[in-house]
Design a protein around this motif. Structure first.
Motif, PDB file in Angstrom:
ATOM      1  N   GLY A 175       0.940  -1.093   0.104  1.00  0.00           N
ATOM      2  CA  GLY A 175       0.009  -0.035   0.150  1.00  0.00           C
ATOM      3  C   GLY A 175       0.836   1.366   0.090  1.00  0.00           C
ATOM      4  N   ALA A 176       0.534   2.240  -0.973  1.00  0.00           N
ATOM      5  CA  ALA A 176       1.310   3.422  -1.010  1.00  0.00           C
ATOM      6  C   ALA A 176       1.504   4.221   0.393  1.00  0.00           C
ATOM      7  N   GLY A 177       0.532   4.145   0.981  1.00  0.00           N
ATOM      8  CA  GLY A 177       0.600   5.191   2.331  1.00  0.00           C
ATOM      9  C   GLY A 177       1.559   4.419   3.539  1.00  0.00           C
ATOM     10  N   VAL A 178       1.979   3.235   3.258  1.00  0.00           N
ATOM     11  CA  VAL A 178       2.758   2.759   4.296  1.00  0.00           C
ATOM     12  C   VAL A 178       3.919   3.570   4.655  1.00  0.00           C
ATOM     13  N   PHE A 179       4.486   4.452   4.094  1.00  0.00           N
ATOM     14  CA  PHE A 179       5.508   5.360   4.317  1.00  0.00           C
ATOM     15  C   PHE A 179       5.204   6.567   5.516  1.00  0.00           C
ATOM     16  N   PHE A 180       3.742   6.796   5.393  1.00  0.00           N
ATOM     17  CA  PHE A 180       3.412   7.982   6.245  1.00  0.00           C
ATOM     18  C   PHE A 180       2.497   7.498   7.322  1.00  0.00           C
ATOM     19  N   PHE A 181       1.396   6.527   7.126  1.00  0.00           N
ATOM     20  CA  PHE A 181       0.536   6.143   8.076  1.00  0.00           C
ATOM     21  C   PHE A 181       1.069   5.706   9.388  1.00  0.00           C
ATOM     22  N   PRO A 182       2.207   4.879   9.531  1.00  0.00           N
ATOM     23  CA  PRO A 182       2.764   4.437  10.603  1.00  0.00           C
ATOM     24  C   PRO A 182       3.265   5.473  11.449  1.00  0.00           C
ATOM     25  N   VAL A 183       3.369   6.965  10.981  1.00  0.00           N
ATOM     26  CA  VAL A 183       3.757   7.938  11.953  1.00  0.00           C
ATOM     27  C   VAL A 183       2.756   8.245  12.900  1.00  0.00           C
ATOM     28  N   SER A 184       1.636   7.775  12.424  1.00  0.00           N
ATOM     29  CA  SER A 184       0.256   8.223  13.423  1.00  0.00           C
ATOM     30  C   SER A 184       0.378   7.184  14.582  1.00  0.00           C
ATOM     31  N   TYR A 185       1.003   5.962  14.455  1.00  0.00           N
ATOM     32  CA  TYR A 185       1.199   4.838  15.447  1.00  0.00           C
ATOM     33  C   TYR A 185       2.465   5.464  16.416  1.00  0.00           C
ATOM     34  N   ILE A 186       3.342   6.014  15.946  1.00  0.00           N
ATOM     35  CA  ILE A 186       4.480   6.664  16.633  1.00  0.00           C
ATOM     36  C   ILE A 186       4.061   7.742  17.558  1.00  0.00           C
ATOM     37  N   VAL A 187       3.143   8.767  16.792  1.00  0.00           N
ATOM     38  CA  VAL A 187       2.682   9.735  17.779  1.00  0.00           C
ATOM     39  C   VAL A 187       1.743   9.093  18.786  1.00  0.00           C
ATOM     40  N   GLY A 188       0.886   8.101  18.290  1.00  0.00           N
ATOM     41  CA  GLY A 188       0.099   7.604  19.589  1.00  0.00           C
ATOM     42  C   GLY A 188       0.897   6.948  20.590  1.00  0.00           C
ATOM     43  N   ASP A 189       1.969   6.288  20.082  1.00  0.00           N
ATOM     44  CA  ASP A 189       2.891   5.862  21.297  1.00  0.00           C
ATOM     45  C   ASP A 189       3.371   6.837  22.096  1.00  0.00           C
ATOM     46  N   VAL A 190       3.787   8.096  21.773  1.00  0.00           N
ATOM     47  CA  VAL A 190       4.103   9.326  22.278  1.00  0.00           C
ATOM     48  C   VAL A 190       3.091   9.688  23.299  1.00  0.00           C
ATOM     49  N   LEU A 191       1.989   9.546  22.837  1.00  0.00           N
ATOM     50  CA  LEU A 191       0.831  10.017  23.650  1.00  0.00           C
ATOM     51  C   LEU A 191       0.381   9.153  24.976  1.00  0.00           C
ATOM     52  N   THR A 192       0.549   7.995  24.518  1.00  0.00           N
ATOM     53  CA  THR A 192       0.201   6.990  25.574  1.00  0.00           C
ATOM     54  C   THR A 192       1.295   6.946  26.617  1.00  0.00           C
ATOM     55  N   GLU A 193       2.508   6.668  26.031  1.00  0.00           N
ATOM     56  CA  GLU A 193       3.680   6.639  27.022  1.00  0.00           C
ATOM     57  C   GLU A 193       3.806   7.988  27.975  1.00  0.00           C
ATOM     58  N   VAL A 194       3.664   9.140  27.276  1.00  0.00           N
ATOM     59  CA  VAL A 194       3.666  10.180  28.285  1.00  0.00           C
ATOM     60  C   VAL A 194       2.750  10.773  28.859  1.00  0.00           C
ATOM     61  N   TYR A 195       1.286  10.769  28.351  1.00  0.00           N
ATOM     62  CA  TYR A 195       0.379  11.450  28.740  1.00  0.00           C
ATOM     63  C   TYR A 195      -0.939  10.209  29.213  1.00  0.00           C
TER      64      TYR A 195
END
Length: 248
Positions: A60-80
């Protein structure tokens, strides 16, 4: 360790009020923006590369960018903490619903006489409700699984091994996302054979997980910086992990 004004305090999720955060809104906006753009631009396009030995391989062409939402989600959960990440996930879900509704309305409006862009507009923005529905279900399941696994692993490991928690939660979350989205969205449609779907699911899972692993140093930097500047380290010791509410 005493860090003066930036001392990091271990706090339970329910002990921290919204006004205690300086950067939460920025992270929340980043999450929603990446989520919307990755779904709008790259979700439906299938690309191919010719790999040595393996041959033509689809992804899928979006594979290079969509995972960034998971990384930001990890930051949200880990910090907040999970409770606040859950609230942001629901906001992202609502933004996806609005985006789909707006696209449907705009595409459905009759074009002006002499305007020749309707076909191209429909090709770009006219995703079927099947694709939209599959995207929403996959996002909902994957993001919540990712956040729950990360939050619970943080408690179990007493805050250690961040790399293991981010990659482990991504394996679960991205695995669910890929496994749900592509079969629901494209099974039985033109150009999407069973073999093509299996290839894309495997590719998405491997590439998304690889992205998470490759960006682990960035995740460490962002997480540690935010914890230091916010002065907190939130643990979900007593959090209700149900996804079916948005209240902190």
């Amino acid at each position: 360790m005493n860090q003066g004004a930036d001392e990091v305090q271990r706090r339970n999720s329910g002990e921290v009020g919204r006004g205690d955060f300086r950067y939460f809104d920025i992270v929340m906006v980043a999450f929603v923006v990446v989520l919307l753009l990755s779904n709008l631009i790259g979700a439906a396009k299938r690309s191919e590369v010719d790999l040595p030995v393996i041959g033509m391989w689809s992804f899928g062409a979006g594979v290079f960018f969509f995972p960034v939402s998971y990384i930001v989600g990890d930051v949200l959960t880990e910090v907040y903490g999970y409770a606040r990440a859950r609230r942001v996930i629901w906001m992202g879900f609502g933004a996806l619903v609005f985006m789909a509704f707006m696209a449907w309305v705009v595409v459905s409006l009759p074009p002006a006489r002499g305007w020749t862009g309707q076909a191209a507009y429909e090709s770009v923005f006219g995703n079927t409700w099947r694709i939209v529905g599959a995207s929403m279900i996959a996002f909902w399941a994957g993001e919540f699984a990712n956040s729950v696994v990360l939050a619970q692993m943080k408690v179990l490991t007493k805050g250690r091994y961040l790399w293991m928690r981010t990659i482990g939660s991504t394996v679960v979350g991205q695995g669910l996302d890929s496994l749900i989205f592509y079969p629901l969205a494209f099974a039985g449609t033109a150009g999407w054979t069973s073999d093509a779907i299996i290839q894309v699911v495997i590719s998405q899972f491997l590439l998304k997980t690889a992205w998470e692993a490759a960006l682990t140093p960035v995740t460490y930097l962002v997480v540690n910086t935010l914890k230091r500047r916010e002065g907190i380290d939130v643990y979900d010791d007593t959090t209700d992990f149900t996804p079916f509410k948005a209240r902190v």
